[in-house]
Scaffold this active site. Structure first.
Site, mmCIF file in Angstrom:
data_model
loop_
_atom_site.group_PDB
_atom_site.id
_atom_site.type_symbol
_atom_site.label_atom_id
_atom_site.label_comp_id
_atom_site.label_asym_id
_atom_site.label_seq_id
_atom_site.Cartn_x
_atom_site.Cartn_y
_atom_site.Cartn_z
ATOM 1 C CG HIS A 171 62.645 39.604 21.308
ATOM 2 N ND1 HIS A 171 63.928 39.176 21.073
ATOM 3 C CD2 HIS A 171 62.422 39.317 22.618
ATOM 4 C CE1 HIS A 171 64.455 38.665 22.185
ATOM 5 N NE2 HIS A 171 63.560 38.736 23.137
ATOM 6 C CG ASP B 24 66.172 9.330 7.734
ATOM 7 O OD1 ASP B 24 65.428 10.172 8.298
ATOM 8 O OD2 ASP B 24 67.007 9.654 6.883
ATOM 9 C CD1 TRP C 33 55.352 36.275 24.388
ATOM 10 C CD2 TRP C 33 54.662 34.444 23.303
ATOM 11 N NE1 TRP C 33 55.254 35.259 25.301
ATOM 12 C CE2 TRP C 33 54.840 34.118 24.669
ATOM 13 C CE3 TRP C 33 54.221 33.447 22.429
ATOM 14 C CZ2 TRP C 33 54.595 32.838 25.174
ATOM 15 C CZ3 TRP C 33 53.985 32.174 22.942
ATOM 16 C CH2 TRP C 33 54.171 31.876 24.300
ATOM 17 C CB SER D 96 56.269 23.319 10.884
ATOM 18 O OG SER D 96 57.580 22.895 11.156
ATOM 19 C CB SER D 97 55.115 22.322 15.921
ATOM 20 O OG SER D 97 55.977 23.412 15.978
ATOM 21 C CG HIS E 121 52.148 26.436 31.954
ATOM 22 N ND1 HIS E 121 52.858 27.513 32.454
ATOM 23 C CD2 HIS E 121 52.770 25.333 32.400
ATOM 24 C CE1 HIS E 121 53.830 27.045 33.210
ATOM 25 N NE2 HIS E 121 53.804 25.734 33.188
ATOM 26 C CD GLU F 190 55.382 26.528 22.683
ATOM 27 O OE1 GLU F 190 54.782 25.522 22.260
ATOM 28 O OE2 GLU F 190 56.443 26.941 22.180
ATOM 29 C CE1 TYR G 225 55.303 24.038 32.839
ATOM 30 C CE2 TYR G 225 57.380 22.982 33.396
ATOM 31 C CZ TYR G 225 56.322 23.798 33.738
ATOM 32 O OH TYR G 225 56.286 24.380 34.968
ATOM 33 C CB SER H 256 69.567 13.890 31.273
ATOM 34 O OG SER H 256 68.717 14.674 32.062
ATOM 35 C CG HIS I 223 50.848 29.749 36.596
ATOM 36 N ND1 HIS I 223 51.321 28.460 36.643
ATOM 37 C CD2 HIS I 223 51.461 30.305 35.524
ATOM 38 C CE1 HIS I 223 52.157 28.246 35.646
ATOM 39 N NE2 HIS I 223 52.257 29.358 34.950
ATOM 40 C CG HIS I 224 50.527 32.203 32.457
ATOM 41 N ND1 HIS I 224 51.838 32.551 32.201
ATOM 42 C CD2 HIS I 224 50.493 30.851 32.432
ATOM 43 C CE1 HIS I 224 52.555 31.448 32.025
ATOM 44 N NE2 HIS I 224 51.765 30.403 32.162
ATOM 45 C CB THR J 136 61.111 21.186 38.422
ATOM 46 O OG1 THR J 136 59.838 21.173 37.776
ATOM 47 C CG2 THR J 136 62.101 21.907 37.532
ATOM 48 C CE LYS K 9 64.026 16.273 34.113
ATOM 49 N NZ LYS K 9 63.612 14.924 33.739
ATOM 50 N NE ARG L 63 56.106 40.814 30.093
ATOM 51 C CZ ARG L 63 55.672 39.623 29.722
ATOM 52 N NH1 ARG L 63 54.908 38.937 30.535
ATOM 53 N NH2 ARG L 63 55.996 39.136 28.567
#
Lengths: 181, 379, 531
Positions: free
Chosen positions: C83, C112, C147, C175-176, C259, C261, C263, C274, C308-309, C334, C337, C456
């Protein structure tokens, strides 16, 4: 004009690909970088993998006592006995101390073991200097053979004042299969 | 101005009332000074976020209502202001510093593991905890006791769930109150994490490394926690139960355990001479199997291949006896098969191997005695 | 209808272009057109969203009541793992890539993307990658180690899915990376004359910065999964203490990718709202340059907060303090914004079309996710929150009511441009309200569950967690079903409806609204003049 636009694009693509490959390399470089960082700071509790020199000792700080505890941890399925001779000692920073660990291969076949040390608190690890340690080498024991293994160490007097207890844990792994292959 | 301050004060009192604290909506205050500090920090940040949220969302809702096109509001044209940008950059920084100060202090307190009165080695493995009182010759495994009838509801309701469903163990960890207890945490296999919310202690159990944590419990009682790092299929089934006792009672308990340990070691030695009948072996073997083996290899011996092989008809269970004993006692490195040598008594080991060799139609007729176990696996 | 004469602005054009697109399956297999590729990415992302969502339904069905009713714990771990992988790599990231493809060329007045054939390839390897991943279910079990695939659970103690996992992730990563290169080259080299960087729509800025983040960290993911592969199958010991390695090293490398990722998964959302909020407030975005600087600061800061993880891994005090302070610091740009969006609405002339409803919901609910993030940053309290449902609540607020809602906002905003028809507003509003209510029922109680002590990644729980879990599951089923309404809206819209003008939203700005709806197959063959 189309020419320079194409060239700009090619240059940019080239630079981005270099960046991609560089970051891939950086990911792998993080492995030794992590070790270096932890060596310098002792942050993950890893101690040196090489013997310290006796002459590194700068003098003994007799005003201070540090309790050093020893833990032996045998990984599951490793059929050896393994324990420290004493559970803890008290040393002055700078003082060289010898302690012994007992190991016995209780099976009837030749085996090879490897001990991996870990120190808590992590910050103290870089101040824990091992002059002689059985953890530097792999330990070979024949069936039913036993041995007293030495650990000769001193604690660097530069160790921060707030460390009063240091725990050294050795984890014993069976590497017989790894050696044979 | 005063009235507004009073308002905030009242709100603070309301939120900090004991009822709110121990409600099912909020973090526990716990039973240690550290856990109370942690709770207070949690509430501080929660208040600040609530206030900021009320202001920001309030402004948004206000403009949604009063600055609607359908109400005829005409759009202003301003679209930048350096002054305002600086303001709402600097003010949040100040608020963050205000939060960072108590957080730093609490963290410094938590990371001071020195001067402990008692050290306990905690080892996580798939899927149980092991405790050893440092330098005191008392050690034991601590395993979930909630019976399968309660938790396995795949073919119907099952038995009624007990009060401490999934949070009960056979042998809790006992510690004294009012003493600094230090935990040295590691793992035998994958990363686990030892967590007791009432103490605000959570540290990962990393294989090959030790991590430290400490607590001073102020109130006697039973405190329950859980493994807090995914460690495989039974990650949700390896709880932690700690019983905090007044010092004298704890000392008495510890001494009792020490003596029991000596007695158990003697009994083990004595059991080397035991000769059990097939019936005795099968009976003890079956209960041992159900408690320790069935979770993976299933009650019917068919396992859950490929991860958990079948024992019914397995070449190991009907083949070489010492290999079979070895795998039960020493486990299989690099797989989920744990080493049960330290968890089970010699009699249990002999019995469970006998059971596996004869149940489900395996019918080897072998009877394994305790001496065989010692001979084969060097116990 | 414009015919597209050959152009002298540089990018190669197929001589067949003035015949219109090819027909049949070949069109989609071989297309190099950014609109076609954008559509494929969006459809793929939506299919993956429903697939990953079905797995979430299985999870919530099992967690509906205490006890193990439906599946065994190992399969539960496979569900939670896949998931997560599908939602991160199969739904959110491809959806943003699809939006990038569709909108960036038009917004900058380019015909293009810079590298159209690479673009096609970047898309088509994705279904391939996910087939490998999903195939593992039938070949001994899918990945079951989360994951985040921490070692040694994912190496020595894996169920054999590690190889599938690694290959699938490598392909997704390629791909990314290719997509990011394409976006960067397009934005840097193909802006219409007169469109300086500070005149680009903020949408383009956020995707530009996101693309640089991708270039920086996707290769690190590739590195760490390669190390995973060699540790598992080739005897290396990067993460194995017995061989001199360290399981915590895995976490450092993974989160150094991980991390930034997250963002990568939110910056494009910032770009979307925006765009929509100024449109429906009929007022320019407040503080454009401040928004650009804030986005850049967030991107820089995202590289120095990773641990921080890892507060519970046995980090020394100085490390915990450093990462706590840096993480708290990210709240500042943040917050800037959020305040800027609020100021855009303030004294505007606001209307509540469906894109705006999703955008306002984004601002409020993402901010709630931000608050729980700030709480998690406080290291001593994180010891209580870490690996509980409090974390699950946090990241689902920022990713679902954050990223996913912004994608819905974008879809509704640009559907008229893509299809040429207005969508059915009643149905769309129903989608919005059903989603809004159910998503909060689904994720808000998770805060309480976490605070109350529920860990979890567990398939069963103690009795005190039962009531909230039931509500959460009900919210989950409702949210899942609500997404079928979105499917209905999109299909109906493609097939017809009220014809959409070039600019259906009167407050909209941007070059995409200067072309007809539906947008012609080729747009901006001649670059527009920007003043």
């Amino acid at each position: 004009m189309q020419e320079s636009a194409n060239r700009k694009t090619k240059v940019l693509i080239r630079n981005l690909m270099i960046a991609v490959i560089a970051m891939f390399g950086f990911g792998f470089a993080l492995v030794p970088l992590y070790d270096v960082f932890c060596d310098i700071t002792g942050l993950n509790g890893k101690t040196d993998t090489e013997a310290a020199q006796v002459s590194d000792v700068g003098g003994i700080d007799t005003d201070r006592n540090i309790k050093v505890q020893f833990i032996s941890h045998i990984t599951p399925g490793m059929p050896w006995e393994f324990r420290p001779e004493v559970a803890e000692v008290v040393v002055h920073p700078g003082e060289t101390k010898l302690v012994k660990f007992y190991a016995k291969n209780v099976t009837s076949v030749n085996m090879m073991g490897q001990t991996v040390p870990s120190v808590a608190p992590g910050e103290a690890a870089s101040y824990f200097k091992k002059i002689e340690c059985f953890c530097f080498e792999q330990q070979s024991l024949a069936g039913q053979e036993d041995v007293w293994m030495p650990l000769r160490f001193y604690i660097d007097p530069e160790i921060p004042d707030n460390v009063k207890t240091l725990t050294l844990s050795y984890t014993l792994y069976d590497i017989t299969a790894k050696i044979e292959s | 101005m005063k009235g507004r301050n009073l308002g905030w004060l009242l709100l603070g009192v309301l939120f900090s009332s004991a009822a709110w604290a121990e409600s099912k909506y909020n973090l526990t205050q716990g039973v240690t000074d550290v856990s109370h500090e942690v709770y207070d920090l949690h509430m501080l940040v929660l208040y600040i976020c609530t206030v900021i949220g009320v202001i920001v969302f309030g402004a948004i809702f206000w403009s949604m209502f009063f600055h609607r096109k359908s109400k005829g509001h005409v759009a202003a044209t301003f679209h930048e202001s350096t002054k305002v940008e600086i303001l709402w950059t600097v003010i949040p920084i100040i608020i963050l510093i205000a939060m960072a100060v108590p957080a730093t202090k609490t963290l410094i307190d938590i990371e001071n593991n020195d001067d402990s009165d008692l050290t306990i080695q905690v080892t996580g493995s798939q899927w149980k905890w092991h405790y050893r009182y440092f330098d005191k010759d008392v050690e034991f495994y601590s395993v979930l006791t909630t019976p399968k009838e309660q938790w396995d509801n795949r073919s119907g309701e099952g038995a009624e769930k007990g009060e401490n469903y999934l949070l009960e163990v056979d042998k809790p960890l006992f510690i004294p109150i009012n003493k600094k207890v230090r935990f040295l945490i590691t793992s035998d296999d994958v990363i686990h994490s030892w967590w007791v919310a009432a103490f605000a202690v959570k540290q990962d159990a990393v294989p090959g490394f030790i991590n430290e944590a400490w607590t001073i419990v102020n109130e006697p009682g039973v405190y329950r926690g859980q493994c807090a790092e995914l460690c495989g299929k039974d990650h949700g089934y390896m709880p932690i139960v700690v019983e905090a006792l007044p010092e004298a009672e704890f000392d008495a308990w510890l001494e009792e355990q020490r003596l029991a340990g000596i007695a158990a070691a003697e009994a083990e030695k004595a059991s080397l001479a035991a000769m059990m009948t097939m019936d005795e072996l099968m009976e003890l073997g079956e209960t041992t199997y159900v408690t320790y083996c069935a979770a993976c290899h299933q009650a019917n011996g068919q396992g859950l291949p490929p991860t958990f092989p079948a024992l019914k008809g397995s070449p190991i269970a009907v083949g070489d006896i010492s290999e079979h004993i070895n795998i039960v006692v020493n486990g299989k490195a690099g797989s989920g098969m744990q080493a049960f040598g330290k968890q089970l008594t010699l009699k249990e080991l002999a019995a469970v191997v006998t059971y596996e060799r004869n149940a489900w139609g395996n019918n080897t007729g072998d009877t394994i005695q305790t001496a065989d176990v010692k001979a084969a696996a060097g116990m | 209808m414009t015919t597209t004469a050959t152009t002298d602005t540089g990018m190669a054009h197929d001589e067949h272009e003035h015949h219109g697109p090819a027909t049949g399956f070949k069109r989609w297999l071989f297309t190099t057109n950014h609109k076609d590729i954008g559509s494929m990415y969006l459809w793929f992302a939506f299919i993956m969203f429903l697939t990953g969502g079905s797995m979430a339904m299985v999870i919530r069905a099992e967690l509906f009541q205490p006890g193990l009713q439906l599946i065994d714990p190992d399969f539960f771990n496979q569900m939670t793992t896949v998931h997560g992988l599908i939602m991160v790599f199969g739904a959110v990231m491809p959806a943003f890539t699809g939006l990038a493809n569709w909108m960036i060329p038009m917004m900058i007045g380019a015909p293009d993307m810079a590298l159209p054939r690479l673009n096609n390839w970047s898309f088509w390897i994705l279904p391939f990658a996910f087939s490998i991943l999903l195939m593992s279910f039938f070949l001994g079990g899918a990945p079951n180690f989360g994951w985040t695939f921490y070692a040694p659970l994912s190496t020595t103690y894996s169920n054999g899915s590690t190889a599938f996992f690694v290959f699938a992730v490598h392909i997704m990563g390629i791909s990314s990376i290719m997509g990011a290169i394409n976006v960067i080259v397009t934005i840097m080299n193909m802006r219409a004359p007169g469109m300086t960087y500070m005149k680009m729509p903020l949408f383009v800025w956020t995707f530009f910065i996101t693309a640089y983040l991708l270039i920086a960290v996707m290769p690190i993911l590739a590195g760490v999964v390669t190390m995973l592969l060699t540790d598992t199958y080739f005897g290396t010991s990067f993460f194995n203490a017995a061989g001199g390695g360290d399981p915590v090293l895995f976490q450092h490398i993974f989160w150094f990718f991980g991390h930034p990722e997250v963002y990568i998964m939110i910056l494009p959302a910032f770009g979307i709202v925006s765009t929509t909020i100024p449109t429906f407030s009929r007022k320019k975005l407040f503080g454009y340059s401040s928004m650009v600087y804030a986005t850049s600061s967030i991107a820089f800061l995202s590289f120095i907060v990773w641990a921080h993880h890892m507060f519970t891994t046995g980090m020394p005090l100085v490390g915990e303090l450093f990462f706590m302070y840096c993480t708290m610091l990210i709240a500042v740009p943040t917050g800037v914004k959020v305040f800027n969006w609020m100021a855009t609405m303030w004294r505007g002339s606001i209307s509540f079309e469906v894109p705006m409803m999703f955008s306002i919901a984004f601002v409020i609910l993402f901010t709630i996710g931000g608050f729980s993030g700030l709480m998690l940053a406080m290291a001593p309290v994180d010891f209580q929150y870490h690996d509980t449902y409090f974390v699950v609540a946090h990241f689902h607020y920022v990713l679902v009511t954050g990223s996913i809602f912004s994608i819905f906002a974008a879809a509704y905003y640009w559907l008229p441009k893509w299809t040429g028809f207005m969508f059915n507003e009643t149905l769309a509003k129903t989608h919005f309200w059903c989603s809004l209510i159910s998503v909060n029922l689904l994720f808000f109680p998770m805060h309480f569950l976490g605070l109350a002590g529920m860990p979890r990644r567990i398939p069963d729980y103690a009795l005190q967690f039962a009531d909230f879990n039931m509500w959460v599951s009900i919210g989950g089923f409702a949210f899942g079903l609500s997404q079928l309404i979105f499917l209905a809206v999109v299909i109906k819209c493609i097939r017809g409806g009220e014809p959409a003008p070039a600019k259906p939203w009167d407050g909209a700005e941007g070059l995409e609204w200067t072309v007809p709806s539906p947008a012609p197959y080729h747009t901006f063959a001649t670059p527009p003049k920007i003043d």
